[in-house]
Enzyme design. Structure first.
Site, PDB file in Angstrom:
ATOM      1  N   HIS A 251      24.978  43.421  32.401  1.00 38.15           N
ATOM      2  CA  HIS A 251      25.212  42.980  31.018  1.00 38.15           C
ATOM      3  C   HIS A 251      26.061  44.025  30.306  1.00 38.15           C
ATOM      4  O   HIS A 251      25.950  45.213  30.576  1.00 38.15           O
ATOM      5  CB  HIS A 251      23.883  42.793  30.272  1.00 38.15           C
ATOM      6  N   GLU A 306      20.635  34.943  32.433  1.00 44.28           N
ATOM      7  CA  GLU A 306      21.073  33.779  33.186  1.00 44.28           C
ATOM      8  C   GLU A 306      20.248  33.525  34.440  1.00 44.28           C
ATOM      9  O   GLU A 306      20.161  32.401  34.915  1.00 44.28           O
ATOM     10  CB  GLU A 306      22.552  33.912  33.572  1.00 44.28           C
TER      11      GLU A 306
HETATM   12  N1  ACO Z   1      27.190  42.274  40.652  1.00 44.97           N
HETATM   13  C1  ACO Z   1      27.877  43.241  41.299  1.00 44.97           C
HETATM   14  N2  ACO Z   1      28.579  44.211  40.653  1.00 44.97           N
HETATM   15  C2  ACO Z   1      28.582  44.166  39.314  1.00 44.97           C
HETATM   16  C3  ACO Z   1      27.880  43.194  38.586  1.00 44.97           C
HETATM   17  C4  ACO Z   1      27.169  42.226  39.308  1.00 44.97           C
HETATM   18  N3  ACO Z   1      26.486  41.241  38.688  1.00 44.97           N
HETATM   19  N4  ACO Z   1      28.066  43.404  37.250  1.00 44.97           N
HETATM   20  C5  ACO Z   1      28.870  44.484  37.152  1.00 44.97           C
HETATM   21  N5  ACO Z   1      29.175  44.949  38.396  1.00 44.97           N
HETATM   22  C6  ACO Z   1      30.012  46.077  38.711  1.00 44.97           C
HETATM   23  C7  ACO Z   1      31.476  45.726  38.505  1.00 44.97           C
HETATM   24  O1  ACO Z   1      32.061  45.188  39.657  1.00 44.97           O
HETATM   25  C8  ACO Z   1      32.071  47.032  38.081  1.00 44.97           C
HETATM   26  O2  ACO Z   1      32.342  47.774  39.255  1.00 44.97           O
HETATM   27  P1  ACO Z   1      33.694  48.680  39.334  1.00 44.97           P
HETATM   28  O3  ACO Z   1      33.507  49.725  38.253  1.00 44.97           O
HETATM   29  O4  ACO Z   1      33.669  49.232  40.724  1.00 44.97           O
HETATM   30  O5  ACO Z   1      34.824  47.751  39.051  1.00 44.97           O
HETATM   31  C9  ACO Z   1      30.937  47.744  37.346  1.00 44.97           C
HETATM   32  O6  ACO Z   1      29.722  47.140  37.803  1.00 44.97           O
HETATM   33  C10 ACO Z   1      31.050  47.578  35.849  1.00 44.97           C
HETATM   34  O7  ACO Z   1      31.325  46.211  35.554  1.00 44.97           O
HETATM   35  P2  ACO Z   1      32.014  45.709  34.213  1.00 44.97           P
HETATM   36  O8  ACO Z   1      32.684  44.424  34.511  1.00 44.97           O
HETATM   37  O9  ACO Z   1      32.787  46.817  33.573  1.00 44.97           O
HETATM   38  O10 ACO Z   1      30.757  45.487  33.300  1.00 44.97           O
HETATM   39  P3  ACO Z   1      30.761  44.580  32.053  1.00 44.97           P
HETATM   40  O11 ACO Z   1      29.878  45.235  31.092  1.00 44.97           O
HETATM   41  O12 ACO Z   1      32.106  44.222  31.549  1.00 44.97           O
HETATM   42  O13 ACO Z   1      30.153  43.242  32.701  1.00 44.97           O
HETATM   43  C11 ACO Z   1      29.133  41.222  33.041  1.00 44.97           C
HETATM   44  C12 ACO Z   1      29.144  42.502  32.209  1.00 44.97           C
HETATM   45  C13 ACO Z   1      30.461  40.478  32.829  1.00 44.97           C
HETATM   46  C14 ACO Z   1      27.980  40.329  32.573  1.00 44.97           C
HETATM   47  C15 ACO Z   1      28.967  41.573  34.551  1.00 44.97           C
HETATM   48  O14 ACO Z   1      27.796  42.345  34.742  1.00 44.97           O
HETATM   49  C16 ACO Z   1      28.975  40.356  35.450  1.00 44.97           C
HETATM   50  O15 ACO Z   1      30.049  39.882  35.827  1.00 44.97           O
HETATM   51  N6  ACO Z   1      27.770  39.829  35.842  1.00 44.97           N
HETATM   52  C17 ACO Z   1      27.683  38.642  36.659  1.00 44.97           C
HETATM   53  C18 ACO Z   1      27.899  37.373  35.822  1.00 44.97           C
HETATM   54  C19 ACO Z   1      26.751  37.090  34.879  1.00 44.97           C
HETATM   55  O16 ACO Z   1      25.563  37.243  35.224  1.00 44.97           O
HETATM   56  N7  ACO Z   1      27.105  36.654  33.652  1.00 44.97           N
HETATM   57  C20 ACO Z   1      26.140  36.336  32.603  1.00 44.97           C
HETATM   58  C21 ACO Z   1      26.047  37.435  31.595  1.00 44.97           C
HETATM   59  S1  ACO Z   1      24.775  37.212  30.407  1.00 44.97           S
HETATM   60  C22 ACO Z   1      25.529  36.308  29.178  1.00 44.97           C
HETATM   61  O17 ACO Z   1      26.660  36.465  28.866  1.00 44.97           O
HETATM   62  C23 ACO Z   1      24.730  35.346  28.450  1.00 44.97           C
END
Ligand code: ACO
Length: 364
Positions: A251, A306
């Protein structure tokens, strides 16, 4: 503009003051109009929490019982508006059809407009789901509770308490992407339907509200890979190594467990403690968290809303492709309250961009 820093995800930018909700990402707490989420989810009906959110943004606001009755009447009115278009709408994917249906609502800024917009997704989604299944849509029953009536329109008789808990859990959540989109539109003094349509557009993407469908796909794929924990671990480890994101984890704000995940897990347990899916999901969650910790030891990647949304909505009878639409049924309350709050400041939201000259262009 040359010396200004660009914050492309705006995570460090505070763009609004709000009395509506506070997301405490470090403490893992969500406060809605002064109440912690666990004082509302599973304890209050959705319509009563919408009343709480709307307090101060519509004058006069009727007392809660009258407000709930008006919402029932608004469901009937929204149904009358969209009924002639249902056949055409049902040709589109369900979320897109719902968005188009919402666009039929008048674009005003009063309480009647707001209630119609809370009602519109609630009547559209069950009608579209039934049409897609070759069934006749069921008209709303205005005297029923909002969650109970949604399930009744779907043709279901059980699960209203769980759906109520879900709608309350997702009704507002600070300045998330869809709420920000709704506030930007409201800042232009456009009507509430325009603001809600902006929210609907932003919510659709998998990085925001589009994740719960893929959660079910992920759980199915893991179950297909094999029945025990070793198969799940192998599947999850490979997915992460391949650069995939595990849906339902991570998140932008929470640096600890998403409190909404626990609220939904509790509602789901009340619904069906022995559901095989819940038992599988708890095992997958535990392993996924271990895999993510090993993959990104410096980043807290915890369960988000989610993950249990997917399980709860599946258990109360929604098809996977409708999950994001059900999210919108709850979040529409927050979009409207935020839109009113923003419009009442009278301030247009208009940030700046930094022009990056194409190579070869002469500096002025
Ligand atoms: N699985 C694997 N790796 C992940 C995940 C995940 N669910 N979430 C983040 N990471 C990793 C990224 O790949 C990134 O790695 P890197 O630095 O090597 O590129 C690192 O962790 C940081 O990720 P960011 O994208 O910078 O984190 P951000 O805060 O922007 O992302 C997000 C938040 C978009 C929700 C992300 O965690 C994600 O894509 N999760 C999966 C989709 C999801 O569950 N969405 C629902 C969110 S809840 C809502 O909006 C109601």
């Amino acid at each position: 503009m040359k010396n200004k820093l660009v914050s492309s995800g705006l995570e460090d930018v505070v763009a609004a003051e709000t009395i509506l909700s506070d997301v405490d990402g470090i403490g893992g707490r969500l406060i809605i109009r002064g109440f912690p989420l666990d004082a509302l989810a599973g304890r209050k009906r959705f319509e009563d929490v919408v009343h709480l959110l709307f307090d101060g943004f519509f004058e006069p606001l009727p007392e809660p019982a009258r407000f709930a009755a008006m919402l029932g009447e608004a469901r009937l009115e929204a149904y009358r508006i969209i009924a002639p278009f249902l056949d055409r709408l049902a040709e589109r994917p369900v979320y897109d059809a719902m968005r188009i249906g919402v666009a039929y609502m008048p674009d005003g800024a009063g309480l009647a407009d707001a209630l119609r917009l809370i009602a519109a997704p609630a009547v559209l989604l069950p009608a579209l789901i039934r049409r897609a299944a070759g069934l006749t849509p069921i008209a709303p029953a205005p005297l029923r509770g909002h969650a109970e009536d949604i399930l009744r329109m779907l043709g279901r008789s059980k699960g209203a308490a769980a759906l109520d808990a879900y709608l309350v859990t997702v009704c507002d959540h600070g300045l998330n992407a869809s709420t920000f989109a709704a506030r930007v539109v409201a800042s232009t003094q456009a009507g509430l339907t325009s603001a809600v349509l902006a929210g609907l557009g932003a919510l659709k993407g998998p990085l925001h509200g589009g994740a719960p469908g893929p959660v079910i796909e992920m759980l199915d794929a893991i179950a297909e890979a094999g029945p025990d924990a070793d198969h799940a671990r192998r599947w999850l480890t490979r997915a992460v190594a391949d650069g995939q994101r595990l849906m339902g984890f991570g998140h932008r704000i929470y640096r600890t467990r998403d409190p909404r995940a626990d609220a939904l897990k509790a509602a789901l347990r009340d619904l069906d403690r022995n559901a095989g899916r819940l038992i599988q999901a708890e095992a997958v969650e535990r392993i996924a968290l271990e895999v993510l910790r090993a993959h990104k030891p410096d980043r807290v990647l915890e369960t988000n809303v989610e993950f249990y949304t997917a399980l709860l909505l599946e258990a109360v009878g929604f098809p996977t492709d409708a999950f994001t639409g059900v999210f919108a049924m709850g979040r529409v309350a927050g979009w409207i309250a935020h839109a009113r709050e923003q419009a009442m400041t009278g301030r247009l939201i208009r940030p700046q961009s930094r022009y990056i000259a194409p190579s070869g262009e002469l500096a002025a």
